[in-house]
Design a protein around this motif. Sequence first.
Motif, short mmCIF file in Angstrom:
data_model
loop_
_atom_site.label_atom_id
_atom_site.label_comp_id
_atom_site.label_asym_id
_atom_site.label_seq_id
_atom_site.Cartn_x
_atom_site.Cartn_y
_atom_site.Cartn_z
N GLY A 37 0.82 -1.23 -0.09
CA GLY A 37 0.06 -0.12 0.10
C GLY A 37 0.85 1.15 0.00
N ALA A 38 1.98 1.10 0.52
CA ALA A 38 2.98 2.44 0.80
C ALA A 38 3.50 2.62 -0.69
N LEU A 39 3.99 1.48 -1.22
CA LEU A 39 4.87 1.76 -2.37
C LEU A 39 3.85 1.97 -3.52
N VAL A 40 2.85 1.35 -3.71
CA VAL A 40 1.59 1.68 -4.70
C VAL A 40 1.03 2.75 -4.57
N GLY A 41 0.91 3.25 -3.35
CA GLY A 41 -0.12 4.41 -3.12
C GLY A 41 0.97 5.54 -3.54
N GLY A 42 2.27 5.63 -3.07
CA GLY A 42 2.97 6.47 -3.68
C GLY A 42 3.18 6.67 -4.90
N ALA A 43 3.19 5.40 -5.78
CA ALA A 43 3.28 5.46 -7.26
C ALA A 43 1.88 6.28 -7.92
N LEU A 44 0.69 6.06 -7.14
CA LEU A 44 -0.77 6.67 -7.55
C LEU A 44 -0.51 8.23 -7.39
N GLY A 45 0.16 8.59 -6.26
CA GLY A 45 0.24 10.10 -6.15
C GLY A 45 1.06 10.60 -7.11
N ASP A 46 2.40 9.96 -7.25
CA ASP A 46 3.28 10.36 -8.09
C ASP A 46 2.71 10.56 -9.65
N ALA A 47 1.96 9.30 -10.31
CA ALA A 47 1.55 9.39 -11.60
C ALA A 47 0.45 10.39 -11.69
N VAL B 152 -6.61 16.67 4.99
CA VAL B 152 -7.95 16.66 4.46
C VAL B 152 -8.44 15.52 3.33
N ALA B 153 -7.74 14.67 3.23
CA ALA B 153 -8.09 13.40 2.39
C ALA B 153 -8.80 12.38 3.54
N GLY B 154 -8.62 12.64 4.76
CA GLY B 154 -9.23 11.78 5.80
C GLY B 154 -8.59 10.45 5.75
N GLY B 155 -7.14 10.32 5.24
CA GLY B 155 -6.29 9.15 5.20
C GLY B 155 -6.82 8.41 3.84
N ASP B 156 -7.45 8.85 3.21
CA ASP B 156 -7.80 8.20 1.73
C ASP B 156 -6.68 8.43 0.78
N PRO B 157 -5.95 7.42 0.47
CA PRO B 157 -4.99 7.51 -0.51
C PRO B 157 -5.49 8.06 -2.03
N TRP B 158 -6.45 7.64 -2.63
CA TRP B 158 -6.75 8.37 -3.84
C TRP B 158 -7.04 9.62 -3.77
N ALA C 265 -6.07 11.73 -1.48
CA ALA C 265 -4.73 12.53 -1.09
C ALA C 265 -4.09 12.78 -2.43
N ALA C 266 -3.90 11.65 -3.42
CA ALA C 266 -3.45 12.02 -4.68
C ALA C 266 -4.33 13.04 -5.67
N VAL C 267 -5.44 12.84 -5.50
CA VAL C 267 -6.23 14.08 -6.15
C VAL C 267 -6.16 15.43 -5.63
N ILE C 268 -5.94 15.57 -4.59
CA ILE C 268 -5.84 16.87 -3.98
C ILE C 268 -4.39 17.33 -4.19
N SER C 269 -3.43 16.42 -3.87
CA SER C 269 -2.28 16.80 -4.42
C SER C 269 -2.11 17.28 -5.87
N ALA C 270 -2.54 16.60 -6.67
CA ALA C 270 -2.24 16.87 -8.00
C ALA C 270 -2.95 18.31 -8.33
N GLY D 287 1.42 7.68 -0.37
CA GLY D 287 2.00 6.80 0.06
C GLY D 287 1.92 6.44 1.61
N MET D 288 1.78 7.49 2.35
CA MET D 288 1.47 7.55 3.81
C MET D 288 0.36 6.78 4.02
N ALA D 289 -0.73 7.21 3.21
CA ALA D 289 -2.10 7.02 3.24
C ALA D 289 -2.45 5.46 2.86
N GLY D 290 -1.61 5.17 1.84
CA GLY D 290 -1.55 3.77 1.44
C GLY D 290 -1.01 2.55 2.61
#
Length: 344
Positions: free
Chosen positions: A12-22, A266-272, A274-279, A294-297
Amino acid sequence: MADNTILDRAMGALVGGALGDALGMPTQLLSPARIAELYGHVDDFVAPFADHPVSKGLLAGTITDDTEQALLLGRILVESGHRFDHARWVNALLDWEREVKARGSYDLLGPSTKRAIDAINNGVPAEEAGRSGDTNGAAMRIAPVGIMMPPEPLDAFVAKVAETCRATHNTSIAIASAAAVAAAVSRGVAGGDWRAASDSAVAAARRGATLGHWVTGGDIAARIVWAQDLVRGKVTGDAIRLITDLVGTGVASQESVPAAFAVLEVAGGDPWQAAVISANLGGDTDTIGAIAAGMAGACTGFSLLPQQHIARLVGIDMSKVRALAADLVAARVKKTGSGKDAAA
């Protein structure tokens, strides 16, 4: 906690990070207004516009240096054994940059890492090369340390973070930042939720700030707490403005790392989410997204990540990610003795 659950959190950490990155790849270096003008509200993978300064030519969903360097660091950690191999790490970074240049990428080594490697190539010892590295490169790729190391004892945990930072980011502010992110990941892998992860991050940042060469800049632990307080209870649009205007989204550690923790809030710990907000923040969107998601994942696990988006990631070999996660978890279990991690 069962080993398969720990592995799910590690993935979850590694792939969550990849989602946020991409997701942040096509918006990095742009202003929030320019992001809105080009893409609207980014809530799915999009291709960068033709003249993007670093992402041009990449396909929607492509990972960047954030994920590639995190996976590279993870592999060096596994291969190094007890003592981190600085020479192997520096050579791996140089090999990585040569490879991405050959691929035609414009997203190369960050300013602190590049400066340090140039110094090492000129004969400066690794302990001295990273003495001015204060940007977010160490924090963006630190997740594997959080997977490999149990969160306690804290001194041993932060010492391992500092060891991996030494060659490129051997400053109080960079070590504090990396320690915060790694501790959040480690607490998540141990079974903690995102709030517990945030608490662990603050404690680790305080300890990390006492290590490395002191450099000027806002205290990372204090800024994480402030940034999360700043956005707590705010609607997403208002929170994005507060993060952009007050916390900052640049490559400076004291901006992007607290910004990532604000995003987690803001994301309440939701990985996706978190990715959307960051983008949509503007600035260093891919790095903030990689850190926050990644932290959320780590706190939710791979099984709760959006599989339909994972399937569309470009440039990542999931079998290699799973093998790396398994190796890091094996090292963690060995360190804890029984494989039982405290979630508190």
